[in-house]
Motif scaffolding. Structure first.
Motif, mmCIF file in Angstrom:
data_model
loop_
_atom_site.group_PDB
_atom_site.id
_atom_site.type_symbol
_atom_site.label_atom_id
_atom_site.label_comp_id
_atom_site.label_asym_id
_atom_site.label_seq_id
_atom_site.Cartn_x
_atom_site.Cartn_y
_atom_site.Cartn_z
ATOM 1 N N ALA A 33 17.706 -16.722 -3.264
ATOM 2 C CA ALA A 33 18.654 -16.471 -4.355
ATOM 3 C C ALA A 33 17.965 -15.763 -5.524
ATOM 4 N N LEU A 34 16.729 -16.183 -5.836
ATOM 5 C CA LEU A 34 15.989 -15.532 -6.916
ATOM 6 C C LEU A 34 15.722 -14.062 -6.599
ATOM 7 N N LEU A 35 15.310 -13.790 -5.360
ATOM 8 C CA LEU A 35 15.011 -12.405 -4.981
ATOM 9 C C LEU A 35 16.271 -11.548 -4.989
ATOM 10 N N ARG A 36 17.401 -12.126 -4.551
ATOM 11 C CA ARG A 36 18.658 -11.369 -4.605
ATOM 12 C C ARG A 36 19.030 -11.053 -6.051
ATOM 13 N N ARG A 37 18.778 -12.013 -6.927
ATOM 14 C CA ARG A 37 19.124 -11.832 -8.337
ATOM 15 C C ARG A 37 18.289 -10.708 -8.954
ATOM 16 N N HIS A 38 17.058 -10.504 -8.448
ATOM 17 C CA HIS A 38 16.158 -9.506 -9.027
ATOM 18 C C HIS A 38 15.812 -8.427 -8.003
ATOM 19 N N ARG A 39 16.748 -8.119 -7.122
ATOM 20 C CA ARG A 39 16.453 -7.184 -6.032
ATOM 21 C C ARG A 39 16.145 -5.771 -6.541
ATOM 22 N N ARG A 40 16.777 -5.342 -7.629
ATOM 23 C CA ARG A 40 16.511 -3.997 -8.139
ATOM 24 C C ARG A 40 15.092 -3.886 -8.676
ATOM 25 N N THR A 41 14.673 -4.855 -9.467
ATOM 26 C CA THR A 41 13.307 -4.846 -9.993
ATOM 27 C C THR A 41 12.295 -4.931 -8.860
ATOM 28 N N PHE A 42 12.607 -5.767 -7.842
ATOM 29 C CA PHE A 42 11.714 -5.930 -6.700
ATOM 30 C C PHE A 42 11.619 -4.623 -5.906
ATOM 31 N N ALA A 43 12.770 -3.965 -5.688
ATOM 32 C CA ALA A 43 12.775 -2.703 -4.942
ATOM 33 C C ALA A 43 12.000 -1.630 -5.695
ATOM 34 N N LEU A 44 12.148 -1.574 -7.016
ATOM 35 C CA LEU A 44 11.410 -0.591 -7.810
ATOM 36 C C LEU A 44 9.913 -0.836 -7.713
ATOM 37 N N LEU A 45 9.499 -2.111 -7.711
ATOM 38 C CA LEU A 45 8.079 -2.434 -7.560
ATOM 39 C C LEU A 45 7.555 -1.942 -6.218
ATOM 40 N N ILE A 46 8.324 -2.128 -5.145
ATOM 41 C CA ILE A 46 7.893 -1.680 -3.809
ATOM 42 C C ILE A 46 7.738 -0.167 -3.778
ATOM 43 N N VAL A 47 8.683 0.552 -4.398
ATOM 44 C CA VAL A 47 8.641 2.018 -4.379
ATOM 45 C C VAL A 47 7.407 2.537 -5.117
ATOM 46 N N VAL A 48 7.179 2.068 -6.351
ATOM 47 C CA VAL A 48 6.038 2.589 -7.118
ATOM 48 C C VAL A 48 4.722 2.172 -6.473
ATOM 49 N N ASN A 49 4.686 0.997 -5.859
ATOM 50 C CA ASN A 49 3.465 0.566 -5.178
ATOM 51 C C ASN A 49 3.195 1.427 -3.955
ATOM 52 N N SER A 50 4.241 1.774 -3.221
ATOM 53 C CA SER A 50 4.066 2.625 -2.034
ATOM 54 C C SER A 50 3.503 3.988 -2.421
ATOM 55 N N ILE A 51 4.018 4.539 -3.523
ATOM 56 C CA ILE A 51 3.510 5.842 -3.971
ATOM 57 C C ILE A 51 2.042 5.733 -4.366
ATOM 58 N N ALA A 52 1.693 4.647 -5.072
ATOM 59 C CA ALA A 52 0.297 4.462 -5.497
ATOM 60 C C ALA A 52 -0.629 4.318 -4.293
ATOM 61 N N VAL A 53 -0.205 3.591 -3.268
ATOM 62 C CA VAL A 53 -1.043 3.393 -2.077
ATOM 63 C C VAL A 53 -1.202 4.704 -1.305
ATOM 64 N N ILE A 54 -0.091 5.410 -1.138
ATOM 65 C CA ILE A 54 -0.165 6.689 -0.412
ATOM 66 C C ILE A 54 -1.092 7.657 -1.139
#
Length: 592
Positions: A33-54
């Protein structure tokens, strides 16, 4: 030699902790439930992290290309272009790494804020009987220690774990694309890592739960000793309380040693797996190069990517271990969600103001009754006094009549409606309990009084203070009703704090009052004065007084003598004195 599991388990249901600990299913549901509530912030973190790793992979790829060019005998390496590409990749990695840190912090703070708010809202809504039975130690340790432990986990562990997982997946994917045979080197370390983690994570959750419950037991023992300091001193219980505290601390530290020993087994397993990955890449890669299956440049890139794997794998295991501690604290916080709230079913509303207990049996522990078949009728507008020796069950009976507890057997009704089936807010509209405890909250005197009735006007507040003879000292305050009281504000005496509590009672205006020696903190002269001033306020209301001072019982319409959890006598003061029974003996003892 390992550290054995302590025989004492403070997390066992029958021991110190009374508030429940959330089940794994409850914890998983809440986390989802917490992750669903903050899914946009979580998704943005995954995107910027993926770019940094690549972007971080550009260096190994460029270096591998240079090595292959040199091995092929190239005379011009275009170093300017390579340096430029590396500079761009480094700039992108730096920018997005900063964004990863920022987004991680934002996600962690948002989750932590939600968690704190959820726990506070749920705790405030707990049934009063649950809070009374739990006491202060366990609830206090959850609000303080468990929240503190979760703060680090929510701010760092959850975001960093997500970062580590994305990082690991992308690096392994890059390794498989760059040099597929080298991916076998990762498989060499998997059995060691899985064996060590499986051994650790089968034992760690229970040990951390016991450690947290042990700390709660320490907090409970210390808090109870401090709260009852005068009683401990008066009865010379100091040595016994110190022995109890030392035993609780020893039990807690035993579990602390157990969890530390578990970590000393896990960390070497992690280090060994890292060595196996690097060793496997270099040994297998060298053999593959000799066989012509991969190029020297691919081996260089693969070795660098494998070296980069060490950090995210360590990151995952480190923060997953932190999450083991956090999971226990989260389970303890989420555990309050498993407590059934007060019934909100549409039960039969009260038709009348009569209070009745019918063959009531009640106990604080299973199969141990404090009250044994108690029956009592309280007519509207009458005054009933509950008297008897200490520990006879007077206060317990008073709490049942006030709707704080529900009977184990029998029934307590108000106007024919079962108190235990009515929501707390509905019960408080009709019945109020005023006990020996009193609280002055941080804030203005006006805010303290309006807790009972938020819409009360100043004139009504002054009238309530006047009804309990508190208007004299209240008018002398520097800012009147706006004066700040409580911790950090103006100091009020225990008697004044009790008067504030009684003024709230006047504002709440219930038709039935249960008084558990509400004036006990005042000196006898002031108490008599306050009781006389309350007489007008109590006129026309039903009053059930738990009398520790027999002068309170003298003026009652009906006196119930409680002995060993039973009502042994019932009648007026004169009738009971004439009967020369237990009440008459108490009366003679009171008057010397």
């Amino acid at each position: 030699m390992g550290v054995p599991e302590p025989a004492y388990d403070p997390s066992a249901p029958e021991d110190v902790t009374i508030l429940p600990v959330g089940s794994p299913a409850t914890v998983r549901s809440y986390v989802r439930a917490l992750l669903r509530r903050h899914r946009r912030t979580f998704a943005l973190l995954i995107v910027v992290n993926s770019i940094a790793v690549i972007a971080s992979m550009a260096g190994p790829q460029l270096l591998g290309g240079v090595v292959d060019d040199l091995a092929a005998g190239a005379r011009e390496l275009h170093l300017g272009r390579i340096v430029a590409l590396f500079g761009v990749a480094l700039l992108v990695q730096t920018v997005f790494t900063q964004q990863v840190r920022l987004r991680s912090a934002v996600l962690g703070e948002e989750i932590l804020a939600d968690l704190r708010e959820d726990f506070l809202v749920r705790s405030v809504g707990l049934p009063p009987s649950v809070l009374e039975r739990a006491g202060t130690g366990d609830l206090l340790s959850r609000i303080t220690t468990d929240i503190d432990r979760l703060a680090d986990a929510m701010r760092k562990a959850v975001p960093q774990l997500a970062v580590g997982l994305v990082w690991t997946v992308l690096l392994i994917g890059a390794l498989c694309v760059t040099a597929p045979p080298l991916a076998l080197a990762v498989l060499i370390a998997v059995p060691v890592l899985l064996t060590g983690c499986r051994w650790y994570f089968r034992r760690a959750p229970h040990a951390y739960r016991a450690e947290a419950a042990g700390y709660a037991a320490v907090a409970a023992a210390l808090a109870e000793t401090v709260d009852a300091g005068r009683t401990v001193e008066a009865h010379r219980l100091g040595a016994r309380r110190i022995a109890l505290s030392e035993r609780r601390i020893a039990e807690w530290t035993a579990w602390e040693r157990r969890t530390m020993w578990l970590r000393t087994v896990l960390f070497p397993a992690v280090s060994l797996s890292n060595m196996l990955i690097m060793g496997g890449v270099l040994l297998l890669g060298g053999a593959f190069v000799l066989q012509g299956w991969i190029s020297v440049g691919q081996l260089t890139t693969g070795a660098l990517l494998a070296q980069m794997l060490v950090e995210p794998v360590g990151l995952i295991l480190r923060w997953y271990d932190e999450l083991q501690v956090a999971q226990v604290s989260l389970a303890r916080l989420v555990g309050v969600r498993e407590i059934e709230p007060d019934s909100t079913a549409d039960g039969r509303p009260p038709h009348g103001k009569d209070v009745r207990a019918s063959d009531v049996r009640f106990g604080y522990h299973a199969d141990v009754d404090v009250l044994h078949g108690v029956s009592l009728e309280v007519a509207p507008g009458s005054r009933v006094a509950l008297v008897g020796p200490s520990g006879a069950g007077k206060s317990t009976l008073g709490r049942l009549l006030a709707g704080i507890y529900g009977p184990r057997r029998g029934a307590v009704t108000l106007g024919g409606a079962h108190l235990s089936e009515m929501p707390t807010e509905e019960v408080r509209r009709h019945v109020a309990l005023v006990n020996q405890e009193h609280h002055v909250f941080v804030g203005s005197l006006r805010d303290n009084l309006r807790l009972a009735r938020p819409d009360a006007q100043d004139a009504e507040l002054w009238a309530a203070l006047g009804a309990v003879d508190a208007d004299g000292w209240a008018t002398s305050l520097p800012d009147g009703l706006d004066s700040e009281v409580g911790s950090g504000g103006l100091t009020v005496t225990p008697a004044q704090a009790q008067q504030i509590a009684l003024a709230r009672l006047v504002l709440a205006d219930p038709h039935t009052l249960v008084l558990d020696e509400a004036t006990s903190l005042l000196d006898p002269r002031a108490a008599r004065h306050l009781e006389r001033s309350l007489a007008q306020v109590l006129e026309g209301r039903t009053v059930i007084a738990i009398a520790h001072r027999l002068h309170t019982a003298h003026d009652a319409d009906v006196i119930a003598v409680v002995e060993n959890g039973r009502i042994s006598e019932l009648g007026s003061h004169d009738a009971l004195v004439a009967a020369d029974g237990p009440y008459a003996a108490l009366w003679r003892s009171w008057h010397g």
